[in-house]
Design an enzyme around this catalytic site. Structure first.
Site, mmCIF file in Angstrom:
data_model
loop_
_atom_site.group_PDB
_atom_site.id
_atom_site.type_symbol
_atom_site.label_atom_id
_atom_site.label_comp_id
_atom_site.label_asym_id
_atom_site.label_seq_id
_atom_site.Cartn_x
_atom_site.Cartn_y
_atom_site.Cartn_z
ATOM 1 N N LYS A 12 0.826 -1.214 0.000
ATOM 2 C CA LYS A 12 0.000 0.000 0.000
ATOM 3 C C LYS A 12 0.854 1.256 0.000
ATOM 4 O O LYS A 12 0.459 2.270 -0.567
ATOM 5 C CB LYS A 12 -0.992 -0.006 1.169
ATOM 6 C CG LYS A 12 -2.077 -1.057 0.982
ATOM 7 C CD LYS A 12 -3.425 -0.692 1.571
ATOM 8 C CE LYS A 12 -4.455 -1.731 1.135
ATOM 9 N NZ LYS A 12 -5.717 -1.677 1.823
ATOM 10 N N LYS A 32 -4.025 -10.550 -6.570
ATOM 11 C CA LYS A 32 -5.287 -10.721 -5.836
ATOM 12 C C LYS A 32 -6.407 -9.890 -6.443
ATOM 13 O O LYS A 32 -6.176 -8.758 -6.858
ATOM 14 C CB LYS A 32 -5.023 -10.265 -4.386
ATOM 15 C CG LYS A 32 -6.141 -10.567 -3.408
ATOM 16 C CD LYS A 32 -5.888 -9.901 -2.051
ATOM 17 C CE LYS A 32 -6.601 -8.581 -1.941
ATOM 18 N NZ LYS A 32 -6.832 -8.076 -0.601
ATOM 19 N N LYS A 42 -10.906 -4.840 -4.509
ATOM 20 C CA LYS A 42 -11.972 -3.875 -4.793
ATOM 21 C C LYS A 42 -11.424 -2.492 -5.129
ATOM 22 O O LYS A 42 -12.140 -1.669 -5.679
ATOM 23 C CB LYS A 42 -12.963 -3.806 -3.635
ATOM 24 C CG LYS A 42 -12.381 -3.477 -2.262
ATOM 25 C CD LYS A 42 -13.511 -3.214 -1.277
ATOM 26 C CE LYS A 42 -13.436 -3.989 0.011
ATOM 27 N NZ LYS A 42 -12.432 -3.488 0.963
HETATM 28 P P1 ATP Z 1 -8.582 -3.901 -0.801
HETATM 29 O O1 ATP Z 1 -8.740 -4.918 -1.889
HETATM 30 O O2 ATP Z 1 -9.257 -2.602 -1.092
HETATM 31 O O3 ATP Z 1 -7.189 -3.758 -0.316
HETATM 32 P P2 ATP Z 1 -9.655 -5.926 0.767
HETATM 33 O O4 ATP Z 1 -10.869 -6.351 0.013
HETATM 34 O O5 ATP Z 1 -8.447 -6.760 0.710
HETATM 35 O O6 ATP Z 1 -9.366 -4.432 0.416
HETATM 36 P P3 ATP Z 1 -11.241 -6.035 3.167
HETATM 37 O O7 ATP Z 1 -12.452 -5.509 2.555
HETATM 38 O O8 ATP Z 1 -11.038 -5.544 4.544
HETATM 39 O O9 ATP Z 1 -9.956 -5.744 2.327
HETATM 40 O O10 ATP Z 1 -11.283 -7.606 3.184
HETATM 41 C C1 ATP Z 1 -12.284 -8.292 3.876
HETATM 42 C C2 ATP Z 1 -12.014 -9.764 3.864
HETATM 43 O O11 ATP Z 1 -12.043 -10.262 2.522
HETATM 44 C C3 ATP Z 1 -10.658 -10.143 4.444
HETATM 45 O O12 ATP Z 1 -10.819 -11.284 5.259
HETATM 46 C C4 ATP Z 1 -9.832 -10.477 3.239
HETATM 47 O O13 ATP Z 1 -8.843 -11.414 3.532
HETATM 48 C C5 ATP Z 1 -10.879 -11.060 2.303
HETATM 49 N N1 ATP Z 1 -10.490 -10.911 0.893
HETATM 50 C C6 ATP Z 1 -10.270 -9.750 0.240
HETATM 51 N N2 ATP Z 1 -9.934 -9.970 -1.048
HETATM 52 C C7 ATP Z 1 -9.914 -11.333 -1.197
HETATM 53 C C8 ATP Z 1 -9.635 -12.208 -2.297
HETATM 54 N N3 ATP Z 1 -9.301 -11.724 -3.492
HETATM 55 N N4 ATP Z 1 -9.724 -13.537 -2.095
HETATM 56 C C9 ATP Z 1 -10.068 -14.041 -0.881
HETATM 57 N N5 ATP Z 1 -10.354 -13.272 0.182
HETATM 58 C C10 ATP Z 1 -10.266 -11.937 0.051
#
Ligand code: ATP
Ligand code: LTN
Length: 333
Positions: free
Chosen positions: A115, A197, A200
């Site tokens: 980040k 990954k 969002k």
């Molecule tokens: P950003 O992508 O904006 O960095 P994020 O989606 O990783 O944000 P959160 O919204 O806090 O962050 O994630 C919520 C949950 O979703 C966490 O447990 C995270 O590990 C899971 N998660 C996020 N993206 C994935 C993915 N691509 N595959 C599996 N689990 C995910």
């Protein structure tokens, strides 16, 4: 709450519209765990300030995450669904824990490195201490298990280390939490760049599928998904990351094994498989979308739920914080 049940805590940031990565990696499992555990599912709004947010949009997104929790089937009578900033103990414990966390530990966090590279103009102290606040979230509730995607494993390990360090100095205070990481949906990858990954906050909308994307858009995005050379539908993360990601998505949505997916699509063409995955995802999301629309339209209901749950969470969190304050030597009445 049933005191014989173990405790689960997890959180989602209202930092964007949620993707199927969030759904399959986190929310879908939250629903499965609610029968057997006492669960706290938090909308971690304080964490989002580590990246610049628009205040009006942030507020709306916090409601959206809550409405999605409900739409994904989380029972508001069985789970404590609440907002992080409504329980001040999170910030208070975070300060204490920060004094038991080393700079070196935080410097090693890959999310911080990623980040800070992506937001080079705003490498703030909050981004650096982000995992300490996450440790506070978890440890406040004497959490036994934390359902997360694999990207959060390193943060959970740090929370365990901080808890152990504190316990070693002051005697048993915190429960050491275990991660709960789903096998097939631990890391849903980007549809266009399957070596990274699904996120969002990605700038290319074709990289992710949102839980709230329309059926048409979902199908289109899957049809465009990058596949690999060759034509066989087999699981091979190294040589076939695109197809392997689609296999994981289909398996998680249908609740079947990767092996079953491979068997089902033996001899099928990539194009047909992509349509099948898109259709399965769209079908699984349709009922969630319709429930979401009902919940998000009823802000009065969401507000009443949030107020009630902030009190329940706050009461339990305060007990732990008081114990911590006493142990470190603060005067507590
Ligand atoms: P950003 O992508 O904006 O960095 P994020 O989606 O990783 O944000 P959160 O919204 O806090 O962050 O994630 C919520 C949950 O979703 C966490 O447990 C995270 O590990 C899971 N998660 C996020 N993206 C994935 C993915 N691509 N595959 C599996 N689990 C995910
Ligand atoms: N850091 C997590 C969100 C998060 C969380 C938590 C997850 C904040 N506090 C406590 C589990 C438990 C993320 O970025 N996905």
């Amino acid at each position: 709450m049933d005191h014989n049940k173990k405790i689960i805590f997890s959180g989602v940031q209202p930092s964007g519209s949620l993707t199927i990565g969030n759904y399959l990696g986190a929310l879908k499992n939250f629903g499965k765990l609610q029968a057997d555990y006492n669960c706290y599912y938090c909308v971690v709004d304080m964490h989002t300030l580590t990246v610049r947010q628009n205040p009006e949009i942030l507020k709306e997104r916090s409601y959206q995450v809550l409405a999605l929790y409900l739409a994904c089937g989380l029972d508001p009578e069985k789970n404590v669904l609440f907002i992080q900033s409504h329980v001040p103990c999170h910030a208070e414990l975070s300060w204490i824990l920060g004094c038991y966390t080393y700079m070196g530990e935080l410097q090693r966090m890959t999310q911080f490195k990623d980040k800070s590279a992506r937001h080079a103009d705003n490498i703030n102290a909050g981004l650096f201490t982000y995992p300490v606040l996450m440790a506070a979230d978890i440890l406040l509730y004497k959490t036994d298990m934390v359902p997360i995607g694999v990207d959060q494993k390193q943060h959970l390990e740090l929370a365990r280390n901080i808890a152990e360090r504190f316990n070693n100095i002051y005697g048993d205070t915190f429960v050491i939490p275990e991660p709960y990481i789903p096998k097939q949906s631990a890391k849903i990858m980007s549809l266009q760049e399957p070596d990274k990954k699904m996120s969002k906050s990605d700038t290319n909308v074709n990289n992710f599928v949102l839980i709230l994307d329309s059926q048409d858009v979902i199908l289109k995005k899957f049809k465009k998904a990058v596949t690999d050379s060759g034509c066989e539908i087999v699981y091979d993360e190294i040589n076939k990351p695109g197809i392997s990601n689609l296999i994981n998505i289909y398996a998680s949505v249908k609740d079947i094994s990767r092996e079953d997916v491979v068997k089902e699509f033996e001899g099928s063409r990539y194009g047909d498989f992509k349509v099948a995955v898109g259709t399965a995802v769209a079908e699984a999301l349709a009922p969630i979308q319709s429930k979401y629309n009902d919940f998000i339209a009823d802000k009065a209901y969401l507000d009443s739920l949030l107020k009630r749950n902030a009190e329940i969470a706050g009461e339990n969190a305060r007990k732990t914080l008081k114990e911590v304050y006493e142990k470190v030597g603060f005067i507590v009445f």
